[in-house]
Design a protein around this motif. Structure first.
Motif, PDB file in Angstrom:
ATOM      1  N   GLU A   2       0.316  -1.467  -0.385  1.00 51.19           N
ATOM      2  CA  GLU A   2      -0.164  -0.038  -0.294  1.00 51.19           C
ATOM      3  C   GLU A   2       0.617   1.287   0.311  1.00 51.19           C
ATOM      4  O   GLU A   2       0.698   2.552  -0.252  1.00 51.19           O
ATOM      5  CB  GLU A   2      -0.648  -0.022   1.456  1.00 51.19           C
ATOM      6  CG  GLU A   2      -2.268  -1.242   1.167  1.00 51.19           C
ATOM      7  CD  GLU A   2      -1.920  -2.305   1.609  1.00 51.19           C
ATOM      8  OE1 GLU A   2      -0.495  -2.872   2.654  1.00 51.19           O
ATOM      9  OE2 GLU A   2      -2.443  -3.561   1.462  1.00 51.19           O
ATOM     10  N   THR A  46      -9.001   1.007  -5.504  1.00 51.65           N
ATOM     11  CA  THR A  46      -9.764   1.391  -4.178  1.00 51.65           C
ATOM     12  C   THR A  46     -10.501  -0.110  -4.543  1.00 51.65           C
ATOM     13  O   THR A  46     -11.110  -0.741  -3.646  1.00 51.65           O
ATOM     14  CB  THR A  46     -11.204   2.259  -4.385  1.00 51.65           C
ATOM     15  OG1 THR A  46     -11.392   2.265  -5.981  1.00 51.65           O
ATOM     16  CG2 THR A  46     -10.413   3.536  -4.997  1.00 51.65           C
ATOM     17  N   GLY A  47      -9.724  -0.955  -5.276  1.00 56.42           N
ATOM     18  CA  GLY A  47     -10.672  -2.239  -5.815  1.00 56.42           C
ATOM     19  C   GLY A  47      -9.569  -3.541  -4.416  1.00 56.42           C
ATOM     20  O   GLY A  47     -10.094  -5.133  -5.309  1.00 56.42           O
ATOM     21  N   ARG A  48      -9.399  -2.963  -3.788  1.00 56.81           N
ATOM     22  CA  ARG A  48      -8.645  -4.426  -2.481  1.00 56.81           C
ATOM     23  C   ARG A  48      -7.567  -4.596  -3.404  1.00 56.81           C
ATOM     24  O   ARG A  48      -6.964  -4.779  -4.676  1.00 56.81           O
ATOM     25  CB  ARG A  48      -9.290  -5.059  -2.824  1.00 56.81           C
ATOM     26  CG  ARG A  48     -10.660  -4.960  -1.445  1.00 56.81           C
ATOM     27  CD  ARG A  48     -10.966  -6.154  -0.347  1.00 56.81           C
ATOM     28  NE  ARG A  48     -12.107  -5.908   0.247  1.00 56.81           N
ATOM     29  CZ  ARG A  48     -13.279  -6.034  -0.643  1.00 56.81           C
ATOM     30  NH1 ARG A  48     -13.313  -6.605  -1.248  1.00 56.81           N
ATOM     31  NH2 ARG A  48     -14.639  -5.640   0.275  1.00 56.81           N
ATOM     32  N   LEU A  49      -6.207  -4.716  -3.128  1.00 52.63           N
ATOM     33  CA  LEU A  49      -4.581  -4.873  -3.579  1.00 52.63           C
ATOM     34  C   LEU A  49      -4.825  -5.706  -3.486  1.00 52.63           C
ATOM     35  O   LEU A  49      -3.675  -6.231  -1.866  1.00 52.63           O
ATOM     36  CB  LEU A  49      -3.515  -3.972  -3.073  1.00 52.63           C
ATOM     37  CG  LEU A  49      -3.703  -2.139  -3.333  1.00 52.63           C
ATOM     38  CD1 LEU A  49      -2.600  -1.038  -2.752  1.00 52.63           C
ATOM     39  CD2 LEU A  49      -3.083  -2.416  -5.164  1.00 52.63           C
ATOM     40  N   ALA A  50      -5.233  -7.429  -3.794  1.00 50.27           N
ATOM     41  CA  ALA A  50      -4.782  -8.484  -3.096  1.00 50.27           C
ATOM     42  C   ALA A  50      -4.285  -9.440  -4.759  1.00 50.27           C
ATOM     43  O   ALA A  50      -4.382  -9.140  -5.805  1.00 50.27           O
ATOM     44  CB  ALA A  50      -6.064  -9.031  -3.323  1.00 50.27           C
ATOM     45  N   SER A  64     -10.291 -13.140   0.503  1.00 53.45           N
ATOM     46  CA  SER A  64      -9.976 -12.242   0.067  1.00 53.45           C
ATOM     47  C   SER A  64     -10.142 -12.756  -1.316  1.00 53.45           C
ATOM     48  O   SER A  64      -9.940 -13.064  -2.093  1.00 53.45           O
ATOM     49  CB  SER A  64      -8.318 -12.111   0.007  1.00 53.45           C
ATOM     50  OG  SER A  64      -8.228 -13.332  -0.023  1.00 53.45           O
ATOM     51  N   TYR A  65      -9.920 -11.147  -2.437  1.00 49.56           N
ATOM     52  CA  TYR A  65     -11.442 -11.531  -3.787  1.00 49.56           C
ATOM     53  C   TYR A  65     -10.556  -9.291  -3.795  1.00 49.56           C
ATOM     54  O   TYR A  65     -10.605  -8.393  -2.839  1.00 49.56           O
ATOM     55  CB  TYR A  65     -12.183 -11.565  -3.721  1.00 49.56           C
ATOM     56  CG  TYR A  65     -13.681 -10.835  -3.421  1.00 49.56           C
ATOM     57  CD1 TYR A  65     -14.199  -9.738  -3.636  1.00 49.56           C
ATOM     58  CD2 TYR A  65     -13.815 -10.668  -1.627  1.00 49.56           C
ATOM     59  CE1 TYR A  65     -15.250  -9.368  -4.142  1.00 49.56           C
ATOM     60  CE2 TYR A  65     -14.584 -10.867  -2.189  1.00 49.56           C
ATOM     61  CZ  TYR A  65     -15.924  -9.382  -3.138  1.00 49.56           C
ATOM     62  OH  TYR A  65     -16.826  -8.043  -2.134  1.00 49.56           O
ATOM     63  N   SER A  66     -10.350  -9.317  -4.978  1.00 47.42           N
ATOM     64  CA  SER A  66     -10.556  -7.826  -5.824  1.00 47.42           C
ATOM     65  C   SER A  66     -11.611  -7.720  -6.248  1.00 47.42           C
ATOM     66  O   SER A  66     -12.184  -8.217  -7.287  1.00 47.42           O
ATOM     67  CB  SER A  66      -8.964  -7.685  -6.764  1.00 47.42           C
ATOM     68  OG  SER A  66      -9.468  -8.832  -7.892  1.00 47.42           O
ATOM     69  N   ASP A  67     -11.716  -6.306  -6.438  1.00 49.73           N
ATOM     70  CA  ASP A  67     -13.520  -6.036  -6.936  1.00 49.73           C
ATOM     71  C   ASP A  67     -13.568  -5.618  -8.846  1.00 49.73           C
ATOM     72  O   ASP A  67     -12.114  -5.093  -8.627  1.00 49.73           O
ATOM     73  CB  ASP A  67     -13.909  -4.743  -6.057  1.00 49.73           C
ATOM     74  CG  ASP A  67     -15.350  -4.076  -6.220  1.00 49.73           C
ATOM     75  OD1 ASP A  67     -15.499  -5.149  -7.213  1.00 49.73           O
ATOM     76  OD2 ASP A  67     -15.348  -3.216  -5.966  1.00 49.73           O
TER      77      ASP A  67
END
Length: 122
Positions: A2, A46-50, A64-67
């Motif tokens: 991040e 903003t879509g999650r850093l995965a 955990s998943y990404s948007d």
């Protein structure tokens, strides 16, 4: 992870603002492109850093998943910003070929117009 993304967004934004404040047409266009890249990276973050996470939550995936929505928005924004950058470059190139300079200087044109009006007795 991040911190790296936040630093990249900050550097892109700072570089974009610096270039926009220059008084030449092409650095202004590059600055606007850098700012659009900074916004794209922000939207993507903003879509999650995965890492290695599926874009859709299903039974086989962990929590955990990404948007996928920000990814679709960024893809659309990249296409639109590329098209607008091409249009701005063509407009700036036409202005450069007509005036033999890409300098952005609005005050001289305003002062020249005021002097012409005073000289004509208007």
């Amino acid at each position: 992870m991040e911190m790296i993304v936040a630093s990249a967004i900050g550097v892109l934004t700072a570089g974009g603002i610096y270039l926009i404040l220059r008084l030449r047409a092409f650095p202004v266009i590059l600055g606007m492109a850098l700012l659009s890249y900074a916004v794209n990276v922000f939207l993507f973050a903003t879509g999650r850093l995965a890492v290695n996470a599926p874009p859709i939550l299903n039974n086989y995936a962990d929590v955990s998943y990404s948007d996928p929505l920000p990814q679709a928005l960024v893809l659309t924004a990249i296409v639109i910003s590329f098209g607008m950058t091409a249009v701005l470059v063509m407009i700036a190139l036409g202005a450069y070929l007509e005036a033999d300079s890409d300098e952005i200087n609005m005050t001289d044109a305003d002062e020249d117009a005021a002097e012409n009006e005073e000289g004509q007795g208007v």
